[in-house]
Design an enzyme around this catalytic site. Structure first.
Site, PDB file in Angstrom:
ATOM      1  CE  LYS A 154      23.394  11.580  79.391  1.00 36.67           C
ATOM      2  NZ  LYS A 154      24.252  10.530  78.887  1.00 36.67           N
ATOM      3  CG  PHE A 156      28.076   7.761  74.201  1.00 31.47           C
ATOM      4  CD1 PHE A 156      28.474   8.405  73.035  1.00 31.47           C
ATOM      5  CD2 PHE A 156      27.681   8.543  75.281  1.00 31.47           C
ATOM      6  CE1 PHE A 156      28.467   9.791  72.948  1.00 31.47           C
ATOM      7  CE2 PHE A 156      27.670   9.937  75.197  1.00 31.47           C
ATOM      8  CZ  PHE A 156      28.066  10.558  74.021  1.00 31.47           C
ATOM      9  CG  ASP A 191      29.710   5.720  81.766  1.00 32.17           C
ATOM     10  OD1 ASP A 191      28.825   6.329  82.422  1.00 32.17           O
ATOM     11  OD2 ASP A 191      30.184   6.167  80.700  1.00 32.17           O
TER      12      ASP A 191
HETATM   13  C1  PLP Z   1      25.678  10.860  78.389  1.00 35.36           C
HETATM   14  C2  PLP Z   1      26.724   9.889  78.804  1.00 35.36           C
HETATM   15  C3  PLP Z   1      28.034  10.306  79.130  1.00 35.36           C
HETATM   16  C4  PLP Z   1      28.518  11.726  78.923  1.00 35.36           C
HETATM   17  O1  PLP Z   1      27.819  12.660  79.640  1.00 35.36           O
HETATM   18  P1  PLP Z   1      27.895  14.226  79.228  1.00 35.36           P
HETATM   19  O2  PLP Z   1      27.253  14.923  80.360  1.00 35.36           O
HETATM   20  O3  PLP Z   1      27.146  14.363  77.937  1.00 35.36           O
HETATM   21  O4  PLP Z   1      29.341  14.561  79.061  1.00 35.36           O
HETATM   22  C5  PLP Z   1      28.913   9.353  79.597  1.00 35.36           C
HETATM   23  N1  PLP Z   1      28.548   8.070  79.727  1.00 35.36           N
HETATM   24  C6  PLP Z   1      27.313   7.633  79.416  1.00 35.36           C
HETATM   25  C7  PLP Z   1      26.974   6.197  79.593  1.00 35.36           C
HETATM   26  C8  PLP Z   1      26.360   8.521  78.927  1.00 35.36           C
HETATM   27  O5  PLP Z   1      25.159   8.076  78.568  1.00 35.36           O
END
Ligand code: PLP
Length: 431
Positions: free
Chosen positions: A265, A151, A236
């Protein structure tokens, strides 16, 4: 009415607000039936004044708790001073913020964005351009390897490499140039590498897939494979980073440094969207003025809040706290031993409890939690997430465990099973 109240008009106000959202807001979420209006620390209050413990932290964006006074002060002071300039100019906030971010993460350079998805897009652009201009991959042939179950956000490019049918359905055509391999399988990564591979994009723990912890040693092996094949390892850590898993970065559990790092985040202190792509010098240097940008990326308001958030993380040793509190929570969840619990896994304060859907769905369990004053959210129908603000205390963890135990006591035990529960494979991995 599910939230029991002896005062009917209170519930009526809640219902009206839910109906208003349902009438005007796109139906792209399916929220729990609670209407929140206030937050402080680990606590949230609904419009009827009922208090809830936040076990979700807005998908880990609220690691410092709601309305942390230090962060609110940084936000309001900077808002009065200077908020948004665009990067057409320098500001007195951006340099100090990125200096601290780079020093703490061990990366030489950062590109500030706003949301996680934008920082992932930045990483993808950097990886492709590095592949073409530095590694020597023929133009438009660069490939990026990703993992099944990934994700990384909701943009069209990102959903194009998702393995989740619903995320993709109807949204094509998708961008080419992505190859997907099983998560946790380093041999599969090595087998998928071709002379056109620019990068491997991976989450150290897959959050949205259901808090999936890979086998120990996986990331270290990926590091080694990427180095040998001149492939960029891009982590990520939008969800796992900034203390969440008990280290500043989840990569540190395996003692590795990625070539590219994506944060988001919690970087915004739970107040603003703040994200960044950080990378090696030769990767970041593919960007020249005009190649990439964002109107709001790196704005002084975001930089001031991001810097205050990083300082708080460092000075209050919140990663250590996530480690200690996470252990208390995961040990307590393991100890429940109800046969409806299929697995408990995670690191630090990123914990998933997988339930047997024949007994109870994760959604129904979250509705029970909500009625008992705890907010969480299901992921993938069977997993309940426990990811509270890192400032949570021992007594709040214990209160949560007591409530969870009480809910299990109300559930029927399947197959006549008593409290027999064998430790699953992923528990050993997570230990
Ligand atoms: C939440 C998330 C994203 C995307 O972040 P947004 O601010 O919602 O665009 C990307 N990678 C990971 C692992 C995430 O948990």
């Amino acid at each position: 009415m599910m939230w029991r109240s002896n005062n009917a008009p209170k519930g009526a106000a809640m219902n009206r607000l839910i109906e208003l959202e349902n009438q005007y807001c796109a139906r792209n979420y399916d929220p729990l039936p609670v209407v929140l209006k206030e937050g402080k620390g680990v606590w949230l209050w609904d419009v009827d004044g009922k208090r809830y413990l936040d076990m979700m932290s807005a998908y880990s964006a609220v690691s410092f708790g709601h309305g942390h006074p230090t962060l609110v002060t940084a936000l309001t002071a900077q808002a009065r001073q200077l908020a948004v300039t665009s990067r057409a100019y320098h500001t007195d906030q951006l340099g100090p913020f990125l200096q601290l971010l780079c020093e703490m993460t061990g990366q030489p350079r950062a590109l500030p964005m706003n949301t996680g998805a934008e920082a992932v897009e930045t990483a993808l652009k950097a990886a492709r351009k590095w592949g073409h201009k530095v590694k020597g991959i023929p133009e438009n042939r660069a490939e990026i390897i990703v993992c099944n179950g990934n994700f990384a956000g909701r943009t069209t490019t990102i959903i194009g490499f998702s393995s989740e049918a619903q995320y993709r359905d109807g949204f094509g055509p998708f961008a080419p140039g992505f190859v997907s391999v099983p998560f946790g399988d380093a041999a599969a990564l090595e087998a998928a590498i071709s002379p056109h591979t620019a990068a491997f994009l991976v989450e150290p723990i897959q959050g949205e897939a259901g808090i999936i912890v890979p086998p120990a040693g996986y990331l270290a092996r990926c590091r080694d494979i990427c180095t040998r094949h001149n492939v960029l390892l891009i982590c990520d850590e939008v969800q796992t980073g900034l203390g969440r898993t008990g280290r500043l970065l989840a990569c540190e559990h395996e003692g590795i440094r990625p070539d590219g790092l994506i944060l988001g985040k919690a970087l915004g202190g739970g107040l603003l969207p703040v994200s960044a792509f950080l990378a090696r010098e030769d990767v970041m240097s593919v960007f020249h003025p005009g190649d990439h940008g964002s109107t709001f990326g790196g704005n002084p308001l975001a930089a001031a809040v991001g810097r205050a958030a990083l300082r708080l993380l460092r000075d209050e040793r919140l990663a250590d706290r996530a480690q200690t509190m996470g252990k208390r929570l995961i040990d307590g969840l393991h100890a429940i031993g109800h046969p409806a619990i299929r697995d408990v896994r995670g690191k630090g304060l990123l914990i998933g409890m997988e339930l047997d859907p024949a007994v109870i769905s994760a959604r129904a369990f979250c509705e029970h939690l909500m009625r008992h004053g705890i907010l969480s959210k299901d992921t993938h129908a069977t997993v309940v997430r426990f990811a509270p603000p890192l400032i949570i205390t021992e007594s709040e963890i214990d209160m949560t465990l007591k409530t969870i135990n009480a809910i299990f006591d109300l559930l029927p035990a399947p197959r006549g099973g008593g409290r027999k529960y064998t430790v699953g494979a992923s528990q050993r991995i997570a230990a």
